[in-house]
Every structure is written in structure tokens, then in C-alpha cells.
Scaffold this active site. Sequence first.
Site, PDB file in Angstrom:
ATOM      1  N   LEU A   8      74.423  41.047  35.857  1.00 29.81           N
ATOM      2  CA  LEU A   8      75.073  40.776  37.146  1.00 29.81           C
ATOM      3  C   LEU A   8      74.986  39.294  37.491  1.00 29.81           C
ATOM      4  O   LEU A   8      73.888  38.732  37.569  1.00 29.81           O
ATOM      5  CB  LEU A   8      74.423  41.604  38.254  1.00 29.81           C
ATOM      6  CG  LEU A   8      74.404  43.119  38.033  1.00 29.81           C
ATOM      7  CD1 LEU A   8      73.918  43.826  39.301  1.00 29.81           C
ATOM      8  CD2 LEU A   8      75.773  43.635  37.609  1.00 29.81           C
ATOM      9  N   ARG A  15      71.774  30.021  48.933  1.00 29.39           N
ATOM     10  CA  ARG A  15      70.577  29.216  49.199  1.00 29.39           C
ATOM     11  C   ARG A  15      70.368  28.077  48.195  1.00 29.39           C
ATOM     12  O   ARG A  15      69.506  27.223  48.387  1.00 29.39           O
ATOM     13  CB  ARG A  15      69.347  30.124  49.249  1.00 29.39           C
ATOM     14  CG  ARG A  15      69.272  30.891  50.562  1.00 29.39           C
ATOM     15  CD  ARG A  15      67.887  31.383  50.825  1.00 29.39           C
ATOM     16  NE  ARG A  15      67.579  32.568  50.053  1.00 29.39           N
ATOM     17  CZ  ARG A  15      66.389  32.850  49.558  1.00 29.39           C
ATOM     18  NH1 ARG A  15      65.382  32.003  49.721  1.00 29.39           N
ATOM     19  NH2 ARG A  15      66.170  33.944  48.877  1.00 29.39           N
ATOM     20  N   THR A  81      75.185  45.620  44.492  1.00 28.30           N
ATOM     21  CA  THR A  81      74.829  45.678  43.070  1.00 28.30           C
ATOM     22  C   THR A  81      75.444  46.883  42.347  1.00 28.30           C
ATOM     23  O   THR A  81      75.794  46.772  41.167  1.00 28.30           O
ATOM     24  CB  THR A  81      73.298  45.666  42.896  1.00 28.30           C
ATOM     25  OG1 THR A  81      72.704  46.569  43.840  1.00 28.30           O
ATOM     26  CG2 THR A  81      72.721  44.284  43.139  1.00 28.30           C
ATOM     27  N   GLY A 104      71.585  37.978  36.296  1.00 29.04           N
ATOM     28  CA  GLY A 104      71.797  36.663  35.691  1.00 29.04           C
ATOM     29  C   GLY A 104      70.885  35.578  36.247  1.00 29.04           C
ATOM     30  O   GLY A 104      70.722  34.515  35.650  1.00 29.04           O
ATOM     31  N   ASP A 105      70.262  35.850  37.389  1.00 30.25           N
ATOM     32  CA  ASP A 105      69.411  34.819  38.000  1.00 30.25           C
ATOM     33  C   ASP A 105      67.928  35.103  37.778  1.00 30.25           C
ATOM     34  O   ASP A 105      67.074  34.513  38.432  1.00 30.25           O
ATOM     35  CB  ASP A 105      69.704  34.712  39.501  1.00 30.25           C
ATOM     36  CG  ASP A 105      69.393  35.991  40.266  1.00 30.25           C
ATOM     37  OD1 ASP A 105      68.977  36.977  39.631  1.00 30.25           O
ATOM     38  OD2 ASP A 105      69.571  36.000  41.494  1.00 30.25           O
ATOM     39  N   GLY A 140      63.142  45.461  47.299  1.00 29.53           N
ATOM     40  CA  GLY A 140      63.235  46.909  47.435  1.00 29.53           C
ATOM     41  C   GLY A 140      61.907  47.525  47.011  1.00 29.53           C
ATOM     42  O   GLY A 140      61.242  47.024  46.105  1.00 29.53           O
ATOM     43  N   ARG A 315      70.013  11.335  19.360  1.00 23.92           N
ATOM     44  CA  ARG A 315      71.103  12.066  20.017  1.00 23.92           C
ATOM     45  C   ARG A 315      71.701  13.107  19.069  1.00 23.92           C
ATOM     46  O   ARG A 315      71.378  13.129  17.888  1.00 23.92           O
ATOM     47  CB  ARG A 315      72.149  11.068  20.508  1.00 23.92           C
ATOM     48  CG  ARG A 315      71.612  10.228  21.686  1.00 23.92           C
ATOM     49  CD  ARG A 315      72.622   9.176  22.106  1.00 23.92           C
ATOM     50  NE  ARG A 315      73.906   9.756  22.389  1.00 23.92           N
ATOM     51  CZ  ARG A 315      75.064   9.086  22.310  1.00 23.92           C
ATOM     52  NH1 ARG A 315      75.080   7.818  21.934  1.00 23.92           N
ATOM     53  NH2 ARG A 315      76.195   9.695  22.592  1.00 23.92           N
ATOM     54  N   TYR A 348      71.233   0.396  17.116  1.00 17.25           N
ATOM     55  CA  TYR A 348      72.064   1.575  17.358  1.00 17.25           C
ATOM     56  C   TYR A 348      72.725   1.979  16.048  1.00 17.25           C
ATOM     57  O   TYR A 348      73.470   1.189  15.454  1.00 17.25           O
ATOM     58  CB  TYR A 348      73.147   1.285  18.408  1.00 17.25           C
ATOM     59  CG  TYR A 348      74.138   2.424  18.499  1.00 17.25           C
ATOM     60  CD1 TYR A 348      73.712   3.696  18.879  1.00 17.25           C
ATOM     61  CD2 TYR A 348      75.484   2.249  18.164  1.00 17.25           C
ATOM     62  CE1 TYR A 348      74.599   4.760  18.929  1.00 17.25           C
ATOM     63  CE2 TYR A 348      76.376   3.316  18.225  1.00 17.25           C
ATOM     64  CZ  TYR A 348      75.920   4.568  18.596  1.00 17.25           C
ATOM     65  OH  TYR A 348      76.794   5.626  18.637  1.00 17.25           O
ATOM     66  N   SER A 387      68.482  -8.680  10.220  1.00 15.10           N
ATOM     67  CA  SER A 387      68.427  -8.503  11.673  1.00 15.10           C
ATOM     68  C   SER A 387      69.728  -8.932  12.336  1.00 15.10           C
ATOM     69  O   SER A 387      70.378  -9.875  11.888  1.00 15.10           O
ATOM     70  CB  SER A 387      67.286  -9.334  12.253  1.00 15.10           C
ATOM     71  OG  SER A 387      66.068  -8.805  11.800  1.00 15.10           O
TER      72      SER A 387
HETATM   73  C1  UD1 Z   1      68.091  43.401  44.715  1.00 12.40           C
HETATM   74  C2  UD1 Z   1      67.655  44.869  44.784  1.00 12.40           C
HETATM   75  C3  UD1 Z   1      66.219  44.956  45.277  1.00 12.40           C
HETATM   76  C4  UD1 Z   1      65.327  44.154  44.370  1.00 12.40           C
HETATM   77  C5  UD1 Z   1      65.816  42.719  44.258  1.00 12.40           C
HETATM   78  C6  UD1 Z   1      65.039  42.005  43.174  1.00 12.40           C
HETATM   79  C7  UD1 Z   1      69.661  46.168  45.299  1.00 12.40           C
HETATM   80  C8  UD1 Z   1      70.421  46.861  46.343  1.00 12.40           C
HETATM   81  N1  UD1 Z   1      68.540  45.572  45.678  1.00 12.40           N
HETATM   82  O1  UD1 Z   1      68.093  42.914  46.037  1.00 12.40           O
HETATM   83  O2  UD1 Z   1      65.798  46.295  45.294  1.00 12.40           O
HETATM   84  O3  UD1 Z   1      63.992  44.177  44.847  1.00 12.40           O
HETATM   85  O4  UD1 Z   1      67.188  42.685  43.879  1.00 12.40           O
HETATM   86  O5  UD1 Z   1      65.382  40.654  43.174  1.00 12.40           O
HETATM   87  O6  UD1 Z   1      70.058  46.199  44.142  1.00 12.40           O
HETATM   88  N2  UD1 Z   1      75.205  40.724  42.598  1.00 12.40           N
HETATM   89  C9  UD1 Z   1      76.510  40.815  42.172  1.00 12.40           C
HETATM   90  N3  UD1 Z   1      77.419  41.379  42.993  1.00 12.40           N
HETATM   91  C10 UD1 Z   1      77.106  41.881  44.206  1.00 12.40           C
HETATM   92  C11 UD1 Z   1      75.773  41.777  44.639  1.00 12.40           C
HETATM   93  C12 UD1 Z   1      74.843  41.194  43.810  1.00 12.40           C
HETATM   94  O7  UD1 Z   1      76.832  40.389  41.061  1.00 12.40           O
HETATM   95  O8  UD1 Z   1      78.010  42.396  44.881  1.00 12.40           O
HETATM   96  C13 UD1 Z   1      74.217  40.107  41.703  1.00 12.40           C
HETATM   97  C14 UD1 Z   1      73.659  38.820  42.280  1.00 12.40           C
HETATM   98  O9  UD1 Z   1      74.410  37.702  41.812  1.00 12.40           O
HETATM   99  C15 UD1 Z   1      72.241  38.815  41.729  1.00 12.40           C
HETATM  100  C16 UD1 Z   1      71.893  40.288  41.618  1.00 12.40           C
HETATM  101  O10 UD1 Z   1      73.119  40.980  41.587  1.00 12.40           O
HETATM  102  O11 UD1 Z   1      72.178  38.263  40.420  1.00 12.40           O
HETATM  103  C17 UD1 Z   1      71.011  40.777  42.782  1.00 12.40           C
HETATM  104  O12 UD1 Z   1      71.702  40.628  43.983  1.00 12.40           O
HETATM  105  P1  UD1 Z   1      70.961  40.174  45.317  1.00 12.40           P
HETATM  106  O13 UD1 Z   1      71.957  40.070  46.378  1.00 12.40           O
HETATM  107  O14 UD1 Z   1      70.071  39.015  45.049  1.00 12.40           O
HETATM  108  O15 UD1 Z   1      70.061  41.471  45.598  1.00 12.40           O
HETATM  109  P2  UD1 Z   1      68.755  41.518  46.479  1.00 12.40           P
HETATM  110  O16 UD1 Z   1      69.150  41.670  47.897  1.00 12.40           O
HETATM  111  O17 UD1 Z   1      67.839  40.427  46.126  1.00 12.40           O
HETATM  112 MG    MG Z   2      68.039  38.517  45.157  1.00 10.59          MG
END
Ligand code: UD1
Ligand code: MG
Length: 451
Positions: A8, A15, A81, A104-105, A140, A315, A348, A387
Amino acid sequence: MSTALVILAAGQGTRMNSDLPKVLHEVAGAPLIVHAMKAGAALEPDRTVIVAGHGAEDVKKAALAHDDSVEIAIQSEQKGTAHAVAQAAPLLAGHTGDTIVLYGDTPFISTETLERMAKARARHDVVVLGFNAADPARYGRLVMNGESLERIVEFKDADEAIRAITLCNSGVIAAQTATLFKLIDAVGNDNASGEYYLTDIVGLAQAQGLSATAILCDEAETLGINSRSELALAEAAFQARARAAALEDGVTLIAPDTVHFAHDTVIGRDTLIEQNVVFRPGVTIESGARIRAFSHLEGCHVSRGAVVGPYARLRPGAELAEDTRIGNFVEIKNAIIDEGAKVNHLSYIGDAHLGAASNVGAGTITCNYDGVMKHHTEIGRNVFIGSNTMLVAPVTIGDDAMTGSGSVITRDVPEGALALARSAQVDKPGMARKMFEILKAKKAKRDKGAE
Ligand code: UD1
Ligand code: MG
């Protein structure tokens, strides 16, 4: 059994306060999305689907650059999600194995943890990766009953009793592909956020008589990046692990905290790394090399016995053979340096090949760029470049040849020849003394005028 990976990556990452999509911010020289892909690759997935939304084109480009077999699903509106995972459903229709969902994060999920999840999947229909949080904050919460995971409650929807639970959801979930999408179909958005929560599939699974469990991992693995300060923490965590791993692998780091690794740095044992060395992506170093202080390396290969630096810059495309010497303030780009060759000072060398045992004198430059195109410089074996030679490419210097200091070499030099391409020296007897007298008289006159 085949495994599909869904990553995801559609969120904006507000932020981060950035124009760049969050998952394209880098740790150890690789975008976060690539770290997630590398983590997931441990499961040898037969399919990988990345769900992109914000900055989808750029996310797609970065993902494909790392692995051109991945597929991209677009989530144009971020509705949660579960909705995000649902975007991968058409691509995975008919997939017979398991699907594992990663974020992905969240770059640091270990292979060992994913393997434990896969094992637990043999016993349960849904497996969630959890962790005991030092500060559960807004994660969660996992509601367990013995080994059984009953449901996941999002912070916003939790009462005081649930909020008191410290066992949290990392976001990683595994289930049989068909089961996962069937459960997701049933997810609604009647909750505090009005979002489709992936976490709801646990309660839905239990209600349908399926089983769910949680596997626990260290909190450090689930570190998710939401802000620049978390990005800095992730970088620090990565570097700490990379330094410890290098030391463990038999690499000497004189001052470990000052050495910065890339996500893919490979260093052989008995290599010595001095202070303040930076490795950018794509570096391999063989055993027994020495990288001296303040050197910067990227996309290069350093062979056994080579010495680089201090203050050297390698490089992309720099290939150093065994026992080569690259000294201070030397830049090497897209150049092969053969065995025993030396470029020790202020030079270089770009788009070039330097033959074995050749020596390049201080201040030498391969003039590889004509303002429009790049050109190659070929230097043979046992060559001595005087040189401050300018080698105007394309140009070839034959084996055993020499160039005189200060030469501007614009034509090929035959093997064994000495090439001199500089203005001839002229001596004027007594002229220096006369010049001094003239100049001193001029100065005296000027100083007098200023009184
Ligand atoms: C989510 C979980 C939470 C968990 C936490 C851990 C859910 C409902 N909640 O909450 O239980 O403890 O992660 O960090 O799943 N994303 C999408 N599309 C969307 C929403 C989110 O691609 O519509 C992706 C975001 O880019 C991110 C990940 O899903 O990579 C999590 O989304 P985020 O909004 O951070 O969820 P949390 O509220 O942190
Ligand atoms: Mg999150």
C-alpha cells in the site's frame, strides 16, 4: 505455494510536508517503497502489486526501476486500507496462493518475521503482524483470546479498556488470496473515520467461523515513517544495523558512527574503512581493500588490495582492479583502472581505461566532454602521464608511452613515444633581475604618490 504481495503506497503523507510522495523519500539511498519491496522479496512472491495514488506516476517509475515485474494498481481516492487492497483485486483474480499486505512506508520488516507469518498461515486463515508498543499512541489494538485474534479496534473507535491494550497492529496481514478479497468485500465504513478498514477483516473472519492469529515482532521492525523526524530515525536505525553487520562480517570500521552505508553496500572481510566515508548505492568492495578517510563512493567496484582516498570520489562505473591506488582529490567516473595502476593526486579520470601499472601524475584531466558529447580516453599499460596533462578525448595513449608535464594531448600517442605538447621554454639571461628593478621602482613611485 505461491505468494502475492500487495504494497500500500497511495497515501499522501501530509506530515512529511513535501511535494514528493511519502514512499519516495529515501533511507540509505533507496526510496521507502524499494525497502518495502526488498522486505517482501524475501517471500519470493510470484506477483507484486503496488497500490499507488498520490504521485502514482513517480511511485510507479521508482518501483519499476527496482523491479520491472511489479504491477501497479491505482487508488485514485484514499478511502482506507481495505479500499486500497481492493484495488489490487482485479489483478489478482484467480490467484490461488496467499496474499500478504505490506505498507510502502514501513521499510524494516525482516525476512525472519515474514517467514514466521507464512508458517502461522498454515494453521490460521488470517495472520496479522503485531508488536508490543512502548507507546501504543494511535495504533490499532489487537484483541486476543489466547492464540486467537478476535478483532482489531482502531484507536479512534476504541474505548478506554481497549486503548489500555499495548499489543498493536503493524498493518502487515496475510490470508489466502480469495479469502482476503472475499472478506474485504464485506468491509463497511461505519466507523469514526468513515474509512474502509482492512483491520475489520479479522472480526469478519471470526464471524464466518474462520480463524485468525497474531505473530509478534520487535517494534523496531514496524517503524512506519510519517514525518521527517521519523525518516531521520529510520535512517539512524538503518545505519546502526549496517555498521553492526559490517563489523560482524569482519570489516574494520575505525569510527563506525562516521561511516554511512547504502541499502545495498557489499564489503568483503578484512577491508578497512577509515573515518567519514560515505557509500552511496551500488558499491561492492572486495576483501582486503582500504578506504581512507573522507571518501565518497557510488556505483563502483573496488578490488582486493586497492587503496582509495583520503578524499577520493568514485562515481558510477568506476572499476578498480587489484592493488590500484586512487589518492586524494581524485575523481574517477565510468573508468576501468587496471591492476596496479595509480592515480594519486588531484585528477579527474572519466570515460576512460587506464592500463595495468600505469601512473597518472598530479593534476591530470581527461577532457571527456566537448559540451555536447562524452568521449573515451584509452591509456595503455606501463604508461607515465606527466603532471598536469590534459587528455583531450577521444584519444589513445599507447603502451609504455609518456607525456610531458603540462601537455595538452589532442592526438593519439604511439606506443613507447614521449609526447610533448606545450610551449617551449625560453630563457632570457639577466632579465629577471631587470624586471625586479623595474617593478620595485614602480612600487616606490606609487607608494610616494599615496603619502
Ligand atoms: C493503520 C492501521 C492500524 C495500524 C497502523 C500501523 C487500518 C485501518 N489501520 O492505521 O491498525 O496500527 O496502520 O501503522 O488499517 N493507504 C492507502 N490508501 C488508503 C489508506 C491508506 O494506500 O486509502 C496506505 C498508506 O499510504 C499507508 C498505509 O496504507 O502506507 C497505512 O495507512 P495509514 O493511513 O497510515 O493508516 P493508519 O491510520 O496509520
Ligand atoms: Mg500510519
